[in-house]
Enzyme design. Structure first.
Site, PDB file in Angstrom:
ATOM      1  CE1 TYR A   1      33.993  52.042  36.997  1.00 43.07           C
ATOM      2  CE2 TYR A   1      34.810  51.669  39.216  1.00 43.07           C
ATOM      3  CZ  TYR A   1      33.766  51.927  38.357  1.00 43.07           C
ATOM      4  OH  TYR A   1      32.497  52.064  38.849  1.00 43.07           O
TER       5      TYR A   1
ATOM      6  CD  GLU B   1      23.633  48.220  37.858  1.00 47.77           C
ATOM      7  OE1 GLU B   1      24.344  47.394  38.434  1.00 47.77           O
ATOM      8  OE2 GLU B   1      23.962  48.775  36.792  1.00 47.77           O
TER       9      GLU B   1
ATOM     10  CG  LEU C   1      29.294  46.072  36.896  1.00 51.08           C
ATOM     11  CD1 LEU C   1      30.014  46.585  35.652  1.00 51.08           C
ATOM     12  CD2 LEU C   1      29.968  46.580  38.140  1.00 51.08           C
TER      13      LEU C   1
END
Ligand code: PDD
Length: 281
Positions: free
Chosen positions: A34, A175, A199
């Site tokens: 996504y 993260e 990411l």
């Protein structure tokens, strides 16, 4: 409120009418990827970068983009309504095969879904966060819809009255559950380097770019979990939360308990950058 128009497999239709098969591999296996793309002044922000990351995510799960960059752009333009801050959610799965089988199906078209939603206001006074053990897999650079670990970790934060969970793996702060991490240590802005543990955030990249362009000392290096407790500032970044200061971490005040000066500077640069897009620059 009327049902917003969404995109599903070549059609624009009201959200309530958009349905996918129970055999969809996104539903059965979380087999898909996504993107979340912010939209400012009616225009997708850093579209080329988001589409490049989409291509990388698709390549990571051995799929290719079903649409060209121009087709994506046209599709998004048809979903965007008004010029308030919004975000496009785009999901591509390996489609609905005739039967459930872990191995890839042959000749099954992908499922492509997109919608556009308003972005919630960002709390400029900062938020609370906790640190948690990173229980995710090894390919965190792929923006996969398989988000169960992220969901569980974020929920843990919410149940402790916090807005985000900072993930710690092998002694390093990596993260957030749905964001990238920045700290200010000894006057230097630090964020973990790209690789398969994080990411590659589009917001993160822009913050690094703006810091470099404006002579804000900035390093991409590992952050030891212990450094969090002596950091003057801690923030997380994402497309829907921009640059969000953490003012309390694990019940301890960060800095003096309000968003710090480096955050204020970077946030101003970020807002100015957004404005240039709004004005068509
Ligand atoms: N998430 N890291 C993770 C694990 C994320 O899920 C996200 C974004 C980011 C920040 O990336 P970007 O700056 O490109 O938004 C980092 C989105 C917003 C989400 O899942 O809704």
């Amino acid at each position: 409120m009327t049902d917003p128009i969404v995109y599903l497999n070549g059609q624009f239709l009201p959200l309530g009418e958009a349905k996918v098969s129970v055999l969809d591999r996104g539903f059965l296996f979380g087999d898909g990827v996504y993107e979340v793309i912010p939209v400012y002044g009616g225009k997708p922000f850093r579209l080329a970068e988001h589409l490049q990351r989409l291509d990388n995510s698709l390549a990571g799960i051995r799929m290719t983009s079903p649409l060209t960059a121009e087709q994506w752009s046209d599709l998004f333009d048809r979903l965007i309504r008004g010029d308030h801050d919004q975000s496009i959610y785009l999901q591509i799965t390996r489609g609905a095969a005739p039967k459930r089988d872990h191995a890839f199906p042959k000749e099954t078209p992908p499922t492509v879904f997109a919608m556009c939603n308003p972005i919630a206001p960002i709390p400029a006074s900062g938020v609370r966060a906790i640190t948690v053990q990173d229980i995710r897999w090894d390919w965190c650079h792929i923006k996969a819809v398989t988000l169960l670990a992220n969901v569980l970790l974020r929920q843990q934060a919410v149940e402790q009255g916090c807005a985000e969970a900072i993930l710690v793996r092998d002694g390093q702060a990596i993260e957030g559950a749905a964001s990238n991490l920045f700290v200010v240590v000894d006057g230097i802005l630090v964020t973990p380097p790209k690789g398969n543990r994080i990411l590659p955030g589009i917001t993160r990249d822009l913050v690094v770019e703006l810091a470099q362009a404006n002579a804000v000392p900035c390093q991409e290096r590992d952050i030891a979990a212990e450094e969090l407790s002596r950091a003057a500032e801690v923030w997380v970044t994402s497309s829907t939360r921009e640059i969000l200061p953490i003012v309390e971490l694990d019940g301890r005040t960060v800095g003096n308990g309000s968003p710090g000066p480096v955050w204020a500077r970077m946030n101003r640069l970020y807002q100015e950058f957004k404005e240039t897009l709004r004005r068509g620059g």
